[in-house]
Each structure stands twice: as structure tokens, then as C-alpha cells.
Design a protein around this motif. Structure first.
Motif, PDB file in Angstrom:
ATOM      1  N   GLN A  15      -2.487  -5.688   2.599  1.00 54.92           N
ATOM      2  CA  GLN A  15      -2.856  -4.465   3.297  1.00 54.92           C
ATOM      3  C   GLN A  15      -4.332  -4.544   3.671  1.00 54.92           C
ATOM      4  O   GLN A  15      -5.152  -5.102   2.930  1.00 54.92           O
ATOM      5  CB  GLN A  15      -2.601  -3.260   2.392  1.00 54.92           C
ATOM      6  N   LEU A  16      -4.675  -3.992   4.835  1.00 54.67           N
ATOM      7  CA  LEU A  16      -6.078  -3.964   5.246  1.00 54.67           C
ATOM      8  C   LEU A  16      -6.826  -2.917   4.431  1.00 54.67           C
ATOM      9  O   LEU A  16      -6.484  -1.731   4.443  1.00 54.67           O
ATOM     10  CB  LEU A  16      -6.181  -3.630   6.743  1.00 54.67           C
ATOM     11  N   THR A  17      -7.864  -3.347   3.737  1.00 57.27           N
ATOM     12  CA  THR A  17      -8.619  -2.431   2.870  1.00 57.27           C
ATOM     13  C   THR A  17     -10.117  -2.426   3.185  1.00 57.27           C
ATOM     14  O   THR A  17     -10.867  -1.690   2.545  1.00 57.27           O
ATOM     15  CB  THR A  17      -8.422  -2.815   1.396  1.00 57.27           C
ATOM     16  N   HIS A 187       1.569  -2.955   5.936  1.00 58.93           N
ATOM     17  CA  HIS A 187       1.331  -1.640   5.316  1.00 58.93           C
ATOM     18  C   HIS A 187      -0.030  -1.093   5.749  1.00 58.93           C
ATOM     19  O   HIS A 187      -0.762  -0.509   4.951  1.00 58.93           O
ATOM     20  CB  HIS A 187       1.418  -1.743   3.791  1.00 58.93           C
ATOM     21  N   SER A 188      -0.344  -1.293   7.018  1.00 58.18           N
ATOM     22  CA  SER A 188      -1.649  -0.897   7.569  1.00 58.18           C
ATOM     23  C   SER A 188      -1.416  -0.096   8.842  1.00 58.18           C
ATOM     24  O   SER A 188      -1.751  -0.522   9.955  1.00 58.18           O
ATOM     25  CB  SER A 188      -2.513  -2.132   7.853  1.00 58.18           C
ATOM     26  N   GLN A 189      -0.827   1.079   8.664  1.00 58.78           N
ATOM     27  CA  GLN A 189      -0.482   1.929   9.798  1.00 58.78           C
ATOM     28  C   GLN A 189      -1.729   2.502  10.463  1.00 58.78           C
ATOM     29  O   GLN A 189      -2.642   2.984   9.799  1.00 58.78           O
ATOM     30  CB  GLN A 189       0.417   3.089   9.349  1.00 58.78           C
ATOM     31  N   VAL A 190      -1.765   2.427  11.786  1.00 61.00           N
ATOM     32  CA  VAL A 190      -2.830   3.074  12.548  1.00 61.00           C
ATOM     33  C   VAL A 190      -2.545   4.566  12.584  1.00 61.00           C
ATOM     34  O   VAL A 190      -1.503   5.002  13.087  1.00 61.00           O
ATOM     35  CB  VAL A 190      -2.917   2.494  13.973  1.00 61.00           C
ATOM     36  N   TYR A 201      -8.244   3.348  13.239  1.00 61.10           N
ATOM     37  CA  TYR A 201      -8.372   3.716  11.827  1.00 61.10           C
ATOM     38  C   TYR A 201      -7.015   3.618  11.146  1.00 61.10           C
ATOM     39  O   TYR A 201      -6.016   4.158  11.640  1.00 61.10           O
ATOM     40  CB  TYR A 201      -8.894   5.148  11.692  1.00 61.10           C
ATOM     41  N   THR A 202      -6.967   2.938  10.028  1.00 62.98           N
ATOM     42  CA  THR A 202      -5.811   2.989   9.145  1.00 62.98           C
ATOM     43  C   THR A 202      -6.157   3.946   8.008  1.00 62.98           C
ATOM     44  O   THR A 202      -7.232   4.545   7.999  1.00 62.98           O
ATOM     45  CB  THR A 202      -5.467   1.596   8.584  1.00 62.98           C
ATOM     46  N   ASN A 203      -5.283   4.084   7.041  1.00 65.32           N
ATOM     47  CA  ASN A 203      -5.565   4.976   5.912  1.00 65.32           C
ATOM     48  C   ASN A 203      -6.745   4.505   5.071  1.00 65.32           C
ATOM     49  O   ASN A 203      -7.418   5.304   4.413  1.00 65.32           O
ATOM     50  CB  ASN A 203      -4.322   5.106   5.021  1.00 65.32           C
ATOM     51  N   LEU A 204      -7.014   3.194   5.107  1.00 67.57           N
ATOM     52  CA  LEU A 204      -8.027   2.643   4.207  1.00 67.57           C
ATOM     53  C   LEU A 204      -9.199   1.959   4.909  1.00 67.57           C
ATOM     54  O   LEU A 204     -10.170   1.582   4.246  1.00 67.57           O
ATOM     55  CB  LEU A 204      -7.368   1.630   3.254  1.00 67.57           C
TER      56      LEU A 204
END
Length: 483
Positions: A15-17, A187-190, A201-204
Motif C-alpha cells: 500500500q502507498l504510505t 489498496h491505494s484508492q484515490v 490523494y489516497t487515504n495515506l
């Protein structure tokens, strides 16, 4: 059961963090996004691919995987709307796609059951439209033949068009065999974006990019270009029955809800039952497909069944283009009209050519600024009226039934403490409550009893019983409370 025959074990991705600055970001990890990332990386671009869930698990995993130029009664429509030259170009796009797929398979030694074989477009109704389609295809110079019966499928027909050298394959095996130099994040939804600043922007985390490609199934934005009023979604269904009979071809019925047939190893895949997502069928479409399968293949057992949703445009051509002059570095690839294998591959080349300011011979087929709505006023008006009606129902309609009367495994839209809610009662009697309006454009949702999901009748957004987004264009969940 909603289990695709194409499902395979795939590598997982992080996931992108952390925040990133990249040359290109591709949003969407289906076949269009995957092939676009592949094409761009081959041309020297660097970047990332963002997938909201897991790669290749959406529509890509739920396809029939035909690569065929015959697609129902289509070419006579394109000829009437845009002229014979464009119809010919559309056919050429699919011929080129078959060539490019075969070249990639050979170049990278991909084992994906890629097979060239004839396609058959048949009718069980009057042959008048099919003959007109055949005449148009002959004018294009396609080398089609007209037959009066099928050799390998026991369907009583009134005519069939045969086209040699079409193709089928295993889509996930093919895609997993392609080298991609982009970094993939799952798991990196825009969840938000600023196109002017070219920031996602994703959630993280956030991603700043020189170029953005939206390869999501349905566009995530309303403006510019008003895509929700130019497109809708259609649902279709597939069964795979255990049967070793070799059909020796791809079979496509001439109606929008007609059958498709093909082999895969020791199975026969039967597709059909297409309908607009605004419709909820009283009888499970799988039951109707099963009846057809039983008639054709002696009640062969069903081993797989799955469904999908396809983005449909008013003129049956895709949108693959820059977003507009205001956002020249933002690109979109969508609207495949149920025939995405060829359009995804050739679309990836169109996107790459646009990014490099090169000409592409197929660009005019896919340009956003074509007059699709004006050329197809009846379909456009029908879609607009459906959206307006559902918005009216959302704000003015009042449910009169009591949700407490629901039986186990039933759902619907009800008044709960003075507010409209989507309600589902599970097998234990527990109630689930969600917002009754889609988070996309606030249309009132319907409950699909066959899949136990809430679906938007306007643009096809799909939610589970807890309000989580299963399919776009919605990107925000709907509020949930449980009892």
C-alpha cells in the motif's frame, strides 16, 4: 457463487504510505491501466500505478476474453453515424490489436493459451439486420463470409457471419507475464484530486505527477466533460460448464443481451443476459443462462459463474484522450462497451502517443470532443431521463413499507426514524443500515437480491451491505450503522 474461471494466484503489492513526486501516475489496476503502464515504461516513462483494491480483480477478471472484430450489429451503425471510413478504421483497430497481442505473447514467451480462430456473429431472429451488417463489412473489405448454419453449436439460427483469424486467451496469465517498470501500489484508492495542481490523494499519501492517466472503469469525476451524462453501465453474466466439446470458434449473438460462447480448456464459457444497471431482474440471470447451457450442452455441470459491469457510451466508441485543453497532461481511457481487450491495448498506444505529442491513426475513434450525444439523441435522452427520474425518486419518493417486515437475506429502501436508508437483514436476522443515496451524484440506490448489494441505477456504483464501495464511479462509502 461469483467465481471467475480466470482467477489465479497473483503477487501482492504494498500500500502507498508515503508522498511521491513522479513523472506519470496511472490510476486503475485493470487491463487498461496495466497495458498503459507497460506501454509507457517501454517508451522510457517512469512512474507508479495505483489500484484501489488488488490488481486485475475487477472487470479484467470477469471478462470472456474475446479479441474479435465482430461485435453485434455495429458497423452499419458506425457507417450511418460517422461514415464508412471510420467504420473501417474501427475494424482495423481490432485487427491490429490481435497482431499486437500475438507479438507480445511471442516476444515475452507468455503462456496464456493465446489462440487464433474464427468468430461467428449469428442471429436467431430475422436475418435482415445481419445481412445489412454483412453488406457493410464487405464494403469495409473485411473478408467475411455469410453462412446459413453453425457446424459446432446446436443452435437453430437464421444466418451467421464468419470472420477468420480472431483470438482468445487467458487475460490474467497474459498480463502477469508482461514486464512493467512502474511501481505498483495496491489498496491505494484515490479519494481526492486536484487536476490543476496535478496532485492525487489516497487515504495515506499524496502523489504529485507530471502526467496523470485515469484508467478507472468509470471516470471518477463529473466535470469537465460531463461523463455521467455521456455513459452508463451495463451488467452481464457468465457461466463455465464442464464440457470437452471443441466449439472451434468464438460465437456472438447479434442482440445486446444475446449469447456468447467459447472454450477454455475443458470448459465452455457461456455469456449473456446483459441489462442496464438501472434494472433489477426478478429472476436470477444465471438461471436463464443455465437453461440455455442445459439445452445446448446436455446439462453439463456449472463449475464457475461470474458477472461484470461494462461502461457503455452513446455511440459505442470509447473515450481515450486528453481530458481537455485546460488539463493537457491529464488523460482518460474508458468506455469499452463490453469489448475491452482490443481497446485497452490499442488505447494504451493512443495515450502514449498523446503524451509524446505524436499522431495516432485511431485517435479520431476515441476523441472526447466527438458529437456522440448529438449523433445519438434518443439514447442520450433516455439515459438523461433515467438519471433525472432516479434523482426525483431520491428526493421525493417516500417508502411506505416497514423494514422490520423483511425476511432474512432480504433488503430494500425504507424509512428509518424519518430518514431513507438502505436496509439488509442477514441470515441471522441482524439488520444493516446504509445511506440510501449514492455518494457519487446522490441517486437513490436499489437493492440487488441476487448479489446482496446496493446498486446505483444512474451510473452503476456498487456497494456491499456495509456501505463499502465495490465499483466506481463512487469513491466514498455510504454511512453504516448496525443493530
Amino acid at each position: 457463487m461469483n467465481n471467475s474461471i480466470w482467477k489465479i494466484q497473483k503477487k501482492g503489492y504494498d500500500q502507498l504510505t508515503k508522498n511521491l513526486k513522479v513523472q506519470v501516475v496511472v490510476v486503475g489496476g485493470g487491463i487498461a491501466g496495466f497495458l498503459t503502464a507497460h506501454e509507457l515504461s517501454n517508451r522510457g516513462f517512469e512512474g507508479v500505478l495505483l489500484e484501489a483494491n488488488q490488481i486485475l480483480e475487477g472487470v479484467t477478471e470477469k471478462t470472456t476474453a474475446f479479441i474479435a472484430g465482430l461485435q453485434g450489429i455495429l458497423y452499419q451503425k458506425l457507417n450511418k453515424t460517422y461514415g464508412l471510413s471510420l467504420a473501417k478504421k474501427y475494424f482495423k483497430l481490432h485487427e491490429n490489436a490481435i497482431y499486437e497481442y500475438e507479438k507480445l505473447v511471442q516476444e515475452h514467451n507468455i503462456i496464456c493459451e493465446f489462440t487464433k480462430l474464427p468468430a461467428y456473429l449469428f442471429t436467431r431472429k430475422s436475418s435482415k439486420s445481419l445481412i445489412k451488417e454483412f453488406d457493410t463489412l464487405k464494403k469495409i473489405g473485411t473478408g467475411v463470409n455469410y453462412l446459413t448454419k453453425l457446424q459446432n453449436v446446436p443452435i437453430k439460427i437464421n444466418g451467421v457471419i464468419k470472420l477468420e483469424n480472431q483470438a482468445m486467451f487467458h487475460p490474467l496469465k497474459f498480463l502477469m507475464g508482461l514486464p512493467i517498470n512502474f511501481t505498483i501500489y495496491e489498496h491505494s484508492q484515490v479519494v481526492h484530486f486536484n487536476l490543476k495542481q496535478k496532485v492525487l490523494y489516497t487515504n495515506l499519501a499524496k502523489v504529485e505527477a507530471e502526467h496523470i492517466v485515469f484508467a478507472t472503469h468509470f471516470p471518477l469525476f463529473t466535470c469537465p466533460n460531463l461523463f455521467p451524462f455521456k455513459m452508463y453501465q451495463s451488467k452481464s453474466y457468465c457461466l463455465a460448464v464442464s464440457n470437452t466439446q471443441n466449439l472451434e470458434g468464438l460465437y456472438i449473438e447479434d442482440t445486446s443481451d444475446g449469447l456468447t460462447l467459447r472454450n477454455y480448456k475443458h470448459h465452455i464459457i457461456i455469456g449473456g443476459g446483459d441489462h442496464n444497471t438501472c434494472e433489477i431482474k426478478k429472476v436470477s440471470p444465471y438461471k436463464n443462462l443455465k437453461k440455455e447451457a442445459d439445452k445446448l450442452f446436455n446439462k453439463s455441470p456449472v463449475h464457475y459463474e461470474w458477472e461484470t459491469q461494462d461502461c457503455m457510451t452513446m455511440d459505442e466508441l470509447p473515450y481515450i484522450d486528453r481530458l481537455n485543453k485546460t488539463y493537457p497532461n491529464v488523460f482518460i481511457i474508458t468506455g469499452f462497451n463490453k469489448w475491452g481487450m482490443a481497446k485497452a491495448l490499442m488505447g494504451s498506444k493512443i495515450i502514449a502517443d498523446l503524451m509524446q505529442n505524436k499522431q495516432n491513426e485511431f485517435y479520431e475513434l476515441c476523441a472526447i470532443n466527438r458529437k456522440a450525444a448529438i449523433k445519438n439523441p434518443v439514447k442520450t435522452l433516455g439515459h438523461a431521463l433515467n438519471s433525472v427520474w432516479n434523482l426525483f425518486v431520491s428526493f421525493c419518493g417516500v417508502p411506505i413499507e416497514n423494514y422490520k417486515n423483511l425476511k432474512n437475506n432480504e433488503g430494500g429502501i425504507f424509512l428509518v426514524k424519518g430518514k431513507k436508508r438502505g436496509v439488509y437483514r442477514d441470515e441471522t436476522g441482524k439488520f444493516y443500515f446504509v445511506n440510501a443515496r449514492c455518494s457519487h451524484l446522490k441517486c437513490e440506490l436499489n437493492f440487488d437480491p441476487h448479489n446482496k448489494t446496493f446498486v446505483c441505477p444512474c451510473h452503476g456504483s456498487l456497494y456491499d451491505i456495509e456501505g463499502n464501495v465495490l465499483r466506481e464511479p463512487a469513491i466514498k462509502p455510504i454511512s453504516v450503522n448496525k443493530n
